[in-house]
Design an enzyme around this catalytic site. Structure first.
Site, PDB file in Angstrom:
ATOM      1  N   THR A   1      34.626 -17.517 -24.463  1.00 44.16           N
ATOM      2  CA  THR A   1      33.351 -17.313 -25.119  1.00 44.16           C
ATOM      3  C   THR A   1      32.549 -16.995 -24.750  1.00 44.16           C
ATOM      4  O   THR A   1      32.164 -17.529 -23.465  1.00 44.16           O
ATOM      5  CB  THR A   1      33.383 -18.252 -25.531  1.00 44.16           C
ATOM      6  OG1 THR A   1      34.591 -18.522 -26.597  1.00 44.16           O
ATOM      7  CG2 THR A   1      32.621 -18.553 -27.835  1.00 44.16           C
TER       8      THR A   1
ATOM      9  N   PHE B   1      28.349 -17.719 -25.100  1.00 45.63           N
ATOM     10  CA  PHE B   1      27.151 -18.421 -25.567  1.00 45.63           C
ATOM     11  C   PHE B   1      25.786 -18.339 -25.450  1.00 45.63           C
ATOM     12  O   PHE B   1      25.600 -17.617 -24.792  1.00 45.63           O
ATOM     13  CB  PHE B   1      27.914 -20.594 -25.578  1.00 45.63           C
ATOM     14  CG  PHE B   1      28.975 -21.255 -25.557  1.00 45.63           C
ATOM     15  CD1 PHE B   1      28.674 -21.240 -26.709  1.00 45.63           C
ATOM     16  CD2 PHE B   1      29.181 -20.261 -24.786  1.00 45.63           C
ATOM     17  CE1 PHE B   1      30.532 -21.964 -27.199  1.00 45.63           C
ATOM     18  CE2 PHE B   1      31.367 -20.738 -25.108  1.00 45.63           C
ATOM     19  CZ  PHE B   1      30.825 -21.855 -26.561  1.00 45.63           C
TER      20      PHE B   1
END
Length: 271
Positions: free
Chosen positions: A170, A172
Site C-alpha cells: 500500500t 500512503f
C-alpha cells in the site's frame, strides 16, 4: 511532531506513520476526514493516508478528500501489507464462522475467504475488526489484521499471511506542511472539455519533454454526470523548467488545473 492516521493502534496506517517518523506522537483518527481536519486545524503536523494498493487499486475517497482540502502532498511511503487471521486465545479454526476487517483487506484476501466459506463483515479498520472481536469476546469469529493488532488486543494468529498475492503493498501519501528541497515527483489534477483528443493533447506536453507519467486516474465530477477529473503523477518537480512548461501546455487545453503537491518519491528515498 504529531502524525494523524485513520484507524486503531495496530492498523497498517499506524505502521506507515511510524515509517515517516518513528519518534512522532501518533494520533489515531476515526475517519479519513478526521485526519484531514486534524492537520488543517494543526493538532497534527502531518496526516498519513492510504492512496493506492497494489492489489485493490486506488482508495478513491482520499483522492476526493485531497481535492476538497487545501493540504498539499509533501511525501509518500510504501508499506508491505501482510494480513493474518486473528482470534481469541484458544479458539480453533473450525469454530470461526464470521470474519471482520476493512473492505480493502477483505478484497485483498478474497480467494482465501471464499475457500473458507465463512461470512465476512466490513468494518471501518483492520485493527478495528481485531478490537471488535476482542472486546465482545467473540469465540466464533476472527479478524483480518496485522500481527501488531494481535499484540495490541490480546489475540492469537490462527493463520499467517493469508492475502491472495504475496506482494501486497500500500502506498500512503503524507499531507500537510512543506515538502523538502529534494522533491522529484508531482501530482496534478485537471478537468478537460469533452472533445476528440483532449486527453492526448493535454498530456502530450509531458511526453514531448521526456517526463515520465507514473499514474493516470479518472474520477467523476460530482453533480455533473459523465464529466471527469484526471489525476496525474509525473516524475518531475513542478519548478523544473521542463515540468513548468508542460504544466503551461496542459493549462492551454484544460478547463482548470491544480498542483496537489511536489515531493520526494518513496522509491527513490528508499533506494
Amino acid at each position: 511532531m504529531k502524525i494523524a492516521y485513520q484507524g486503531e493502534p495496530g492498523a497498517f496506517s499506524e505502521a506507515a506513520a511510524r515509517r515517516v517518523e518513528p519518534e512522532a506522537q501518533l494520533l489515531p483518527s476515526k475517519s479519513f476526514e478526521e485526519v484531514f481536519d486534524r492537520v488543517a486545524a494543526e493538532p497534527a503536523t502531518w496526516g498519513v493516508l492510504p492512496f493506492e494498493n497494489s492489489i485493490g487499486g486506488s482508495i478513491h475517497r482520499n483522492y476526493d478528500l485531497l481535492l476538497s482540502h487545501e493540504l498539499p502532498i509533501v511525501g509518500e511511503v510504501e508499506l508491505p501489507v501482510v494480513h493474518h487471521l486473528l482470534a481469541l486465545p484458544g479458539v480453533p479454526m473450525e469454530r470461526v464462522r464470521r470474519i471482520y476487517s476493512h473492505p480493502q483487506a477483505l478484497a485483498q484476501c478474497e480467494r482465501y475467504l471464499k475457500d473458507l466459506g465463512v461470512t465476512v463483515e466490513a468494518v471501518y479498520d483492520t485493527a478495528g475488526g481485531a478490537k471488535l472481536v476482542a472486546e465482545r469476546k467473540m469465540n466464533n469469529a476472527a479478524a483480518l489484521a496485522s500481527r501488531r493488532a494481535a499484540e495490541v488486543f490480546g489475540l492469537e494468529v490462527l493463520q499467517e499471511a493469508v492475502q491472495d498475492y504475496e506482494y501486497n503493498i500500500t502506498r500512503f501519501a503524507i499531507v500537510g506542511g512543506v515538502a523538502g528541497p529534494d522533491a522529484d515527483k508531482t501530482t496534478i489534477v485537471f478537468a478537460l472539455p469533452s472533445t476528440p483528443g483532449a486527453l492526448f493533447k493535454a498530456l502530450s506536453g509531458f511526453a514531448l519533454r521526456d517526463i515520465n507519467l507514473t499514474k493516470l486516474e479518472s474520477r467523476p465530477i460530482r453533480g455533473r454526470p459523465w464529466e471527469y477529473l484526471f489525476y496525474v503523477e509525473v516524475d518531475a518537480r513542478r519548478d523544473d523548467m521542463a515540468c513548468s512548461r508542460a504544466l503551461m501546455h496542459l493549462a492551454e487545453f484544460a478547463k482548470w488545473t491544480r498542483v496537489l503537491g511536489t515531493y520526494k518519491g518513496w522509491q527513490r528515498a528508499r533506494d
